[in-house]
Each structure stands twice: as structure tokens, then as C-alpha cells.
Write a protein that holds these residues in place. Structure first.
Motif, PDB file in Angstrom:
ATOM      1  N   ARG A 158       0.838  -1.211   0.000  1.00 38.36           N
ATOM      2  CA  ARG A 158       0.000   0.000   0.000  1.00 38.36           C
ATOM      3  C   ARG A 158       0.872   1.259   0.000  1.00 38.36           C
ATOM      4  O   ARG A 158       0.624   2.198  -0.750  1.00 38.36           O
ATOM      5  CB  ARG A 158      -0.927  -0.014   1.201  1.00 38.36           C
ATOM      6  CG  ARG A 158      -1.820   1.197   1.269  1.00 38.36           C
ATOM      7  CD  ARG A 158      -2.834   1.058   2.394  1.00 38.36           C
ATOM      8  NE  ARG A 158      -3.594   2.244   2.589  1.00 38.36           N
ATOM      9  CZ  ARG A 158      -4.506   2.707   1.764  1.00 38.36           C
ATOM     10  NH1 ARG A 158      -4.769   2.069   0.659  1.00 38.36           N
ATOM     11  NH2 ARG A 158      -5.151   3.817   2.010  1.00 38.36           N
ATOM     12  N   HIS A 159       1.886   1.273   0.831  1.00 39.60           N
ATOM     13  CA  HIS A 159       2.787   2.419   0.887  1.00 39.60           C
ATOM     14  C   HIS A 159       3.484   2.617  -0.459  1.00 39.60           C
ATOM     15  O   HIS A 159       3.570   3.745  -0.961  1.00 39.60           O
ATOM     16  CB  HIS A 159       3.822   2.249   1.999  1.00 39.60           C
ATOM     17  CG  HIS A 159       4.860   3.312   1.995  1.00 39.60           C
ATOM     18  ND1 HIS A 159       4.613   4.586   2.455  1.00 39.60           N
ATOM     19  CD2 HIS A 159       6.142   3.307   1.557  1.00 39.60           C
ATOM     20  CE1 HIS A 159       5.708   5.318   2.304  1.00 39.60           C
ATOM     21  NE2 HIS A 159       6.647   4.562   1.760  1.00 39.60           N
TER      22      HIS A 159
ATOM     23  N   VAL B 292       0.778   3.890  -3.065  1.00 39.23           N
ATOM     24  CA  VAL B 292       0.196   5.211  -2.824  1.00 39.23           C
ATOM     25  C   VAL B 292       1.256   6.310  -2.760  1.00 39.23           C
ATOM     26  O   VAL B 292       1.072   7.379  -3.350  1.00 39.23           O
ATOM     27  CB  VAL B 292      -0.638   5.182  -1.526  1.00 39.23           C
ATOM     28  CG1 VAL B 292      -1.112   6.566  -1.155  1.00 39.23           C
ATOM     29  CG2 VAL B 292      -1.819   4.241  -1.694  1.00 39.23           C
ATOM     30  N   GLU B 293       2.350   6.055  -2.086  1.00 37.88           N
ATOM     31  CA  GLU B 293       3.341   7.106  -1.859  1.00 37.88           C
ATOM     32  C   GLU B 293       4.417   7.194  -2.939  1.00 37.88           C
ATOM     33  O   GLU B 293       4.961   8.263  -3.171  1.00 37.88           O
ATOM     34  CB  GLU B 293       4.013   6.901  -0.495  1.00 37.88           C
ATOM     35  CG  GLU B 293       3.063   6.880   0.673  1.00 37.88           C
ATOM     36  CD  GLU B 293       2.327   8.197   0.871  1.00 37.88           C
ATOM     37  OE1 GLU B 293       2.897   9.258   0.554  1.00 37.88           O
ATOM     38  OE2 GLU B 293       1.187   8.154   1.354  1.00 37.88           O
ATOM     39  N   VAL B 294       4.737   6.076  -3.580  1.00 32.83           N
ATOM     40  CA  VAL B 294       5.848   6.073  -4.525  1.00 32.83           C
ATOM     41  C   VAL B 294       5.371   5.990  -5.970  1.00 32.83           C
ATOM     42  O   VAL B 294       5.758   6.801  -6.813  1.00 32.83           O
ATOM     43  CB  VAL B 294       6.816   4.899  -4.217  1.00 32.83           C
ATOM     44  CG1 VAL B 294       7.936   4.838  -5.221  1.00 32.83           C
ATOM     45  CG2 VAL B 294       7.359   5.020  -2.802  1.00 32.83           C
TER      46      VAL B 294
ATOM     47  N   PRO C 222       2.031   8.708  -7.494  1.00 31.34           N
ATOM     48  CA  PRO C 222       2.404  10.054  -7.945  1.00 31.34           C
ATOM     49  C   PRO C 222       3.132  10.060  -9.297  1.00 31.34           C
ATOM     50  O   PRO C 222       3.011  11.012 -10.061  1.00 31.34           O
ATOM     51  CB  PRO C 222       3.322  10.567  -6.835  1.00 31.34           C
ATOM     52  CG  PRO C 222       2.911   9.808  -5.630  1.00 31.34           C
ATOM     53  CD  PRO C 222       2.518   8.445  -6.139  1.00 31.34           C
TER      54      PRO C 222
ATOM     55  N   ALA D 294      -7.304   4.917  -2.425  1.00 32.03           N
ATOM     56  CA  ALA D 294      -6.122   5.671  -2.841  1.00 32.03           C
ATOM     57  C   ALA D 294      -6.332   6.447  -4.134  1.00 32.03           C
ATOM     58  O   ALA D 294      -5.511   7.301  -4.477  1.00 32.03           O
ATOM     59  CB  ALA D 294      -4.943   4.715  -3.019  1.00 32.03           C
TER      60      ALA D 294
END
Length: 130
Positions: A51-52, A55-57, A60, A112
């Protein structure tokens, strides 16, 4: 990504996220399906790491990732897709036994996805499925 050992799955998620994040690999449907399925992993640490990474890497860098792959992922996980490369995912996530895992994957993806992406996804599903 489908190894029995959670440590191997975690390492695979990290390695693939780095390669995808640096454009060494491109999102192919089979890779996307396998990576996105880690959102429904039985191990909580693998699930959180996936998930990280998404969503974060990765999101974007490629904002249409979920929109491009959610309809084909749904077909793959329910067994509607006849791709032999992902037939094992249909066995693992299909039927009533896999409903909770499928729901976890779909919920994480939709949560997300930004509002604009949800509108695009609804239009794509209406066009492709209906």
C-alpha cells in the motif's frame, strides 16, 4: 510476489517498487495484477508495504495506474480473464473464499484513487463492462 514466505514477498515488493519508480520496468498487465494483489496479502506487513509503495511512490509517478488496470484486475481475480499467466490469481482470489481478499484489494485501490480518477474509472467501467 507469490512466494509462500512473507519475507520474500516483502523483498519483492520493495525491489519492484524501486525498479518501477525509476522506470527500469514498465507496468504490464500481469505485473500490475500481481503487484496490486499484494494489497490483499494475508501478511499485514506485506499488505502495508504494498500500500505504501503504491500510494506514496508509484501513484504520484503514474496517476492513471489504478484507472488503467482496475477493470482488467477485476476480470482476472474473478476468473473472467483467460490469461494463463494469471490463472493462479483467479484460483487464489476467486469464488466465495476469495471474496474478502478481493474486497480488500478493491477497497485499497479505490481509497487511494483521487476523485478525478474515480470519475475516469466509472466512465471506463461503463464503457468497457456495460
Amino acid at each position: 510476489l507469490d512466494d509462500a514466505a512473507p519475507a520474500v514477498r516483502r523483498t519483492a515488493v520493495v525491489a519492484l517498487a524501486r525498479l518501477l519508480g525509476r522506470d527500469y520496468l514498465k507496468w504490464r498487465p500481469e505485473l500490475a495484477h500481481r503487484f496490486l494483489c499484494r494489497l490483499g496479502d494475508a501478511d499485514g506487513r506485506v499488505k502495508a508495504l504494498a500500500r505504501h509503495a503504491l500510494v506514496e511512490v508509484l501513484l504520484p509517478r503514474e496517476p492513471t495506474l489504478f484507472v488503467n488496470h482496475l477493470a482488467s484486475l477485476a476480470a482476472c481475480l474473478t476468473g473472467e480473464s483467460v490469461n494463463p499467466a494469471t490463472a493462479d490469481l483467479a484460483r487464489a482470489f476467486g469464488g466465495a473464499a476469495g471474496a474478502a481478499r478481493r474486497r480488500a484489494v478493491y477497497a485499497a485501490l479505490l481509497e487511494a484513487t483521487p476523485d478525478e480518477g474515480r470519475v475516469q474509472l466509472a466512465a471506463k467501467l461503463a464503457r468497457d463492462v456495460l
